[in-house]
Design a protein around this motif. Structure first.
Motif, PDB file in Angstrom:
ATOM      1  N   GLU A 132      18.346   6.191  -8.885  1.00  9.44           N
ATOM      2  CA  GLU A 132      17.930   5.211  -7.789  1.00  9.44           C
ATOM      3  C   GLU A 132      16.822   4.785  -7.654  1.00  9.44           C
ATOM      4  N   VAL A 133      16.514   3.622  -7.061  1.00 10.11           N
ATOM      5  CA  VAL A 133      15.328   3.247  -7.037  1.00 10.11           C
ATOM      6  C   VAL A 133      14.051   3.941  -6.848  1.00 10.11           C
ATOM      7  N   GLU A 134      12.835   4.732  -7.556  1.00 11.82           N
ATOM      8  CA  GLU A 134      11.768   5.931  -7.205  1.00 11.82           C
ATOM      9  C   GLU A 134      10.755   4.843  -6.714  1.00 11.82           C
ATOM     10  N   ALA A 135      10.798   4.246  -5.097  1.00 15.06           N
ATOM     11  CA  ALA A 135      10.418   3.775  -4.128  1.00 15.06           C
ATOM     12  C   ALA A 135      10.476   4.218  -2.940  1.00 15.06           C
ATOM     13  N   ASN A 136       9.562   3.742  -1.959  1.00 12.91           N
ATOM     14  CA  ASN A 136       8.954   3.893  -0.655  1.00 12.91           C
ATOM     15  C   ASN A 136       9.222   2.477   0.033  1.00 12.91           C
ATOM     16  N   HIS A 137      10.150   1.964  -0.252  1.00  6.20           N
ATOM     17  CA  HIS A 137      10.226   0.800   0.417  1.00  6.20           C
ATOM     18  C   HIS A 137      11.430   0.621   2.039  1.00  6.20           C
ATOM     19  N   ASN A 138      11.004   1.115   3.076  1.00  5.08           N
ATOM     20  CA  ASN A 138      11.530   1.709   4.167  1.00  5.08           C
ATOM     21  C   ASN A 138      11.055   2.549   4.938  1.00  5.08           C
ATOM     22  N   SER A 139       9.819   2.186   4.647  1.00  3.87           N
ATOM     23  CA  SER A 139       8.795   2.012   6.041  1.00  3.87           C
ATOM     24  C   SER A 139       8.569   1.321   7.449  1.00  3.87           C
ATOM     25  N   PRO A 140       8.832   1.842   8.781  1.00  2.44           N
ATOM     26  CA  PRO A 140       8.733   0.664   9.694  1.00  2.44           C
ATOM     27  C   PRO A 140       7.234   0.304   9.759  1.00  2.44           C
ATOM     28  N   VAL A 141       6.714   0.411   9.272  1.00  2.00           N
ATOM     29  CA  VAL A 141       5.427  -0.192   9.286  1.00  2.00           C
ATOM     30  C   VAL A 141       4.668  -0.964   8.096  1.00  2.00           C
ATOM     31  N   PHE A 142       4.772  -2.088   8.648  1.00  2.00           N
ATOM     32  CA  PHE A 142       4.944  -3.057   7.952  1.00  2.00           C
ATOM     33  C   PHE A 142       4.415  -3.570   6.388  1.00  2.00           C
ATOM     34  N   LEU A 143       2.908  -3.027   7.240  1.00  2.00           N
ATOM     35  CA  LEU A 143       2.356  -3.409   5.905  1.00  2.00           C
ATOM     36  C   LEU A 143       2.015  -1.752   4.876  1.00  2.00           C
ATOM     37  N   ASN A 144       3.347  -1.080   4.960  1.00  2.00           N
ATOM     38  CA  ASN A 144       2.867   0.253   4.281  1.00  2.00           C
ATOM     39  C   ASN A 144       3.832  -0.862   2.992  1.00  2.00           C
ATOM     40  N   ARG A 145       4.975  -0.747   4.043  1.00  2.00           N
ATOM     41  CA  ARG A 145       5.952  -1.103   2.664  1.00  2.00           C
ATOM     42  C   ARG A 145       6.239  -2.717   2.672  1.00  2.00           C
ATOM     43  N   PHE A 146       4.752  -3.440   2.728  1.00  2.00           N
ATOM     44  CA  PHE A 146       4.675  -4.463   2.249  1.00  2.00           C
ATOM     45  C   PHE A 146       4.166  -4.421   0.386  1.00  2.00           C
ATOM     46  N   LEU A 147       2.927  -3.203   1.350  1.00  2.00           N
ATOM     47  CA  LEU A 147       1.660  -2.972  -0.242  1.00  2.00           C
ATOM     48  C   LEU A 147       3.266  -2.001  -1.339  1.00  2.00           C
ATOM     49  N   GLU A 148       3.505  -1.129  -0.567  1.00  2.00           N
ATOM     50  CA  GLU A 148       4.358  -0.806  -1.837  1.00  2.00           C
ATOM     51  C   GLU A 148       5.661  -1.494  -2.691  1.00  2.00           C
ATOM     52  N   THR A 149       6.457  -2.433  -1.716  1.00  2.00           N
ATOM     53  CA  THR A 149       7.343  -3.468  -2.305  1.00  2.00           C
ATOM     54  C   THR A 149       5.383  -3.844  -3.883  1.00  2.00           C
ATOM     55  N   LEU A 150       5.296  -4.266  -3.449  1.00  2.00           N
ATOM     56  CA  LEU A 150       4.053  -5.534  -3.914  1.00  2.00           C
ATOM     57  C   LEU A 150       3.687  -4.955  -5.189  1.00  2.00           C
ATOM     58  N   PHE A 151       3.468  -3.336  -4.695  1.00  2.00           N
ATOM     59  CA  PHE A 151       3.208  -2.758  -5.935  1.00  2.00           C
ATOM     60  C   PHE A 151       4.248  -2.202  -7.283  1.00  2.00           C
ATOM     61  N   HIS A 152       5.800  -2.202  -6.712  1.00  2.00           N
ATOM     62  CA  HIS A 152       7.078  -1.991  -7.372  1.00  2.00           C
ATOM     63  C   HIS A 152       7.240  -3.604  -8.021  1.00  2.00           C
ATOM     64  N   PHE A 153       7.644  -4.925  -6.885  1.00  2.00           N
ATOM     65  CA  PHE A 153       8.544  -5.831  -7.646  1.00  2.00           C
ATOM     66  C   PHE A 153       7.256  -6.908  -8.827  1.00  2.00           C
ATOM     67  N   GLY A 154       5.613  -5.820  -8.307  1.00  2.00           N
ATOM     68  CA  GLY A 154       4.663  -6.507  -9.486  1.00  2.00           C
ATOM     69  C   GLY A 154       4.852  -5.697 -10.849  1.00  2.00           C
TER      70      GLY A 154
END
Length: 526
Positions: free
Chosen positions: A392-414
């Motif tokens: 599986e993908v090892e990342a937390n992109h499921n938080s209902p808190v948008f900025l949290n999810r946004f930052l995690e997603t930015l790091f991962h796809f970066g």
């Protein structure tokens, strides 16, 4: 059973090698278990200003402690999977013109940008332009002017995300327009990352303001991605050939399966998302190489909800490959209109078969549909396989808190964009297609959508542990042979030194320059 590390693995056409919901901050419904398990405090980015920008505005005092917390947590998750030496910056001398600067990774640029914004938020100086100043100010000693420009670009992106949370959509659009001027789908990695994330934020604003209708976005993207992964297109072949991830986890996963069923005369693998089936070419060669017990047959049951014709073609190719190795392969297909229709009686499992479940990037599309995921887990529990191997993908992109999810997603796809920059530098067409189709759709689903439209929901291994425990599943240790197979594969790739493979508890984490990307784990019913 150990595989031969010296084996070459060829395949014709392949390169070698019930619902419960809660409401989130946006008033949208989300799956309860995974949202609660994935939730963490919201970051709060500070304002961003430039000396010559029309966007200078009054600074609000904001709490930045939660931003520091999420950055610290993310840094801890890096775990520096390979003990990379700490970056040393040259002492800057304004007279010297021959200073050599080490290229920053995309993750380092994002981290610096977030830290700069947080630091700006914590300052109480009346000088609003001090947050972003001359590239050779004291806070940027040791960085090149290019680094400074890259950090400033990401700061615009982060600030726009915060404005969206504050419902300041016009200000967010102005910041995004600056991002659009400085980014491109054909630029360097950080520019491409910002280009696609800016597009996703534009779309989020449109959806929030009613400019576009969100109906069907997430479902369509999930189906398109899953269907396209069934074909051996040039981009898929290029990813397999030049990017280490899939071969690293496939060799390790095959070894994990064989560790539990390799001594049996009749082996039955139930595959939850077979796609091209390349991992079975690895498995069959390992079975043919050395066995203490004669193998009567290998049976593969492919479970699918779409693309039956493509699954059938995969089966024909695998049977042909098995014949070339003098192996007897049975290939069955179980097609259901919906995973809710799936049942163990459809699998024709015999009592004398050693059964294993293989789930490669399967569950992430089911996190948003917990009723289906729970049904699947109950079926697996009743089957009681010797092992279930999961990638599986090892990342937390499921938080209902948008900025949290946004930052995690930015790091991962970066990190992913950084990887393709290095690994596909001689195949720009495949890189652009992969980023423009697969990555961009994933980013749009995670960033622009909410509620049921957010169909792609990556969660970390800690969340999976809690979820599987509800069904009596316990994690089992991966063998040293499995870890060895993964690390051995890195030697086959020109960019393998930047790919990190390490154990984290009982899991194997595959990363890029310290950023976790995928996890491999094995499970049994208690």
């Amino acid at each position: 059973m150990e595989m031969f590390p010296s084996q070459q693995f060829d395949f014709p056409g392949f390169p070698v090698p019930s619902k419960s919901f809660e409401t989130d901050q946006d008033g949208c419904s989300n799956d309860s278990f995974f949202d609660i398990a994935s939730n963490s405090p919201s970051p709060s980015f500070g304002e961003v200003f430039t000396e010559n920008s029309q966007l200078i505005e009054s600074r609000k005092e904001r709490s930045y402690t939660e931003s520091l917390k999420i950055l610290k947590n993310y840094q801890n998750r890096f775990r520096r999977l390979s003990a990379a030496p700490k970056r040393k910056f040259p002492a800057y001398d304004c007279v010297c013109t021959n200073v050599v600067f080490k290229k920053l990774s995309v993750a380092e640029i994002i981290k610096l940008a977030a830290e700069k914004i947080i630091q700006g938020s914590s300052q109480h100086s009346a000088d609003e332009s001090s947050v972003v100043s001359h590239p050779y100010a004291s806070s940027f000693l040791g960085y090149s002017e290019e680094d400074y420009n890259d950090v400033e670009l990401v700061m615009y992106l982060l600030a726009s995300a915060e404005k969206i949370v504050d419902n300041q959509f016009e200000r967010a659009r102005k910041l995004l327009n600056e991002c659009d001027k400085m980014s491109s789908a054909k630029g360097k990695a950080i520019e491409r990352v910002v280009y696609y994330f800016s597009g996703a934020l534009h779309e989020r604003i449109d959806r929030k303001t009613g400019t576009v209708t969100p109906k069907g976005l997430g479902n369509k993207q999930s189906l398109d991605i899953l269907d396209s992964l069934m074909d051996l297109k040039p981009d898929i072949i290029a990813m397999q050939k030049y990017v280490p991830f899939s071969q690293v986890w496939q060799f390790a996963a095959v070894q994990a399966v064989l560790d539990h069923v390799g001594d049996a005369r009749k082996i039955h693998i139930i595959d939850m998302e077979i796609r091209t089936g390349m991992h079975y070419t690895i498995m069959m060669q390992a079975l043919a190489a050395q066995r203490c017990v004669p193998l009567e047959y290998l049976k593969v049951t492919a479970v699918g909800t779409r693309s039956r014709g493509k699954i059938e073609e995969t089966g024909r190719q695998l049977i042909s490959f098995a014949e070339s190795l003098n192996l007897k392969l049975y290939f069955d297909i179980v097609m259901v209109d919906d995973i809710l229709d799936f049942h163990e009686r459809l699998l024709e499992v015999k009592t004398d078969e050693a059964v294993a479940i293989y789930a490669e990037l399967t569950f992430l599309f089911l996190v948003s549909r917990q009723d289906r995921l729970e049904l699947l887990m109950n079926v697996i529990k009743r089957i009681n396989p010797r092992v279930m191997v999961m990638v599986e993908v090892e990342a937390n992109h499921n938080s209902p808190v948008f900025l949290n999810r946004f930052l995690e997603t930015l790091f991962h796809f970066g990190a992913f964009f950084d990887c393709l920059e290095d690994c596909l530098k001689h195949d720009e067409a495949s890189r652009m297609f992969t980023e423009g189709v697969y990555f961009s759709q994933g980013i749009r689903t995670i960033v622009a959508a909410e509620g049921e439209e957010r169909t792609i929901r990556h969660v970390t291994m800690n969340v999976w542990k809690m979820f599987f425990a509800r069904f009596g599943m316990v994690q089992v240790e991966l063998s040293m042979s499995s870890v060895y197979q993964a690390k051995l594969m890195l030697n086959n790739f020109a960019c393998g030194s930047s790919c990190t493979v390490e154990t984290d508890g009982k899991s194997l984490i595959v990363g890029w320059k310290g950023t976790p990307i995928h996890s491999l784990s094995a499970w049994k019913v208690k």
